[in-house]
Design a protein around this motif. Sequence first.
Motif, short mmCIF file in Angstrom:
data_model
loop_
_atom_site.label_atom_id
_atom_site.label_comp_id
_atom_site.label_asym_id
_atom_site.label_seq_id
_atom_site.Cartn_x
_atom_site.Cartn_y
_atom_site.Cartn_z
N ALA A 1 0.47 4.15 -2.64
CA ALA A 1 0.31 5.56 -2.26
C ALA A 1 1.31 6.44 -3.01
O ALA A 1 0.98 7.50 -3.53
CB ALA A 1 0.48 5.73 -0.76
N TRP B 1 0.82 -1.22 0.00
CA TRP B 1 0.00 0.00 0.00
C TRP B 1 0.85 1.27 0.00
O TRP B 1 0.45 2.31 -0.50
CB TRP B 1 -0.97 0.00 1.17
N LEU C 1 -1.81 6.87 2.77
CA LEU C 1 -3.02 6.89 1.93
C LEU C 1 -4.01 7.98 2.35
O LEU C 1 -4.83 8.41 1.56
CB LEU C 1 -3.73 5.53 2.01
#
Lengths: 219, 209
Positions: B103, B99, B166
Amino acid sequence: MSETGWVPIALSRFIAPGTSAGTAVHGAEIVVWRDTGGKAHAWEDRCPHRGMKMSFGFVRGDHIACLYHGWEYDETGTCRYIPAHPDLEVPPSICVTRYAVTEAGGMIWTALPLGDMPEVEPNAPEMDGLRSLYIDAPLDAVLAGVKTVASEVSQTGALITATLGETPLTLGLQTVDADHSALHITLPSDTPTATRLSLLDQFATLRRNVESPLKEAAQ
Amino acid sequence: MTQLVLHNYDLDDACYRVRLVASCCDLPVELRNVDMFPGMEQVSPPYLKLNPLGRLPILETADVTLRHTGAILLYLAGLDPQKRLLPTEASALAQMMDWLFFAEHDLSVSTEARAISIMDLPGDGPQTIAQTRALLRIMEDHMSAQEIKGLSFFAGEEITLADIALFPAFALSRDCNIDHDAFPALRLWARRVRATPGFVVMPGIPDYH
Ligand code: FES
């Protein structure tokens, strides 16, 4: 629009106490919020001060405050506090328009035409919210998509019951506007986690299948 | 502890991620404010010497100079004696990295979309907004699944660097006209991020208290 009666606008568990969210029904913008005592509210998403969206604001106890200049409204929609004039006795005529609201079957509902206050509650079986799926397609296209994957599909008002695999589902139908819809997916509370995750995948596929012909047509 | 200097621009969401991690990890960081807009100071000769890529943020210490947000976040989280934003278990760590790359790499289009919308910078507004929306939908799908598994954050039960990396794209999405209406799982998640000890805001992200 000709749709009347109760329509679902959110899954209950996704509007936590002390939070607000924006949504729309047939293009009319609505703020749905839950006070810290747990009661849900559905109002026109428009602050009487300068018309900004109430859904951008934040909940304080049983009041909701507008993000822009902090005007605060109580649960009856009446303005109670204006930060720029803290000592002012606010005239009771400053009010946000309230709509019917209730909770049933794991969903929060409002009634059409907006402002109408039906006497009978929506008839929805006790269910658990899985997810609200937002789809860039008219509701007819979404319904046609559901019919291709589910069996025993039957519709009453804004609710359909259907069976997907072995699971009996209740789906709340929301027309956001002419090109956008929401499916509020609910299922029995004893549905195992693995089944829930598999349903999530199946609905994501359904969304893709419903949207892609429309996207291609738009190109 | 070694002194940390962040070359910072308050309105830049990548610089904000660094400030947010530093604050959540209780690390004092000295800010050097750079006139990124309209001054373009990040591409001035002294700054190009520090980072030839001509970008912010830059983190400088006595012995390292870091110029990728992800690397800066990892470094700061590693300096935290409590390691509150770093999972130890291999799979959680890998998911966090997955992730984090999302991002930094994929979601960079959201920064572009926002710059086009609010600062009138050149670029394809509608296209970058549509891409941003598609990426937020991937995040929404993931958090819907996490909810069902009883997990509150992107890489598991606890908040990690992934969530902080994020968060700004979602919290700032209204700047490029992407409402939060269609992202119920992200709304609940953002609320948990906001409740993290040390959470701070940036211009464009309202402080509700
Ligand atoms: S627009 Fe709501 S307080 Fe001013």
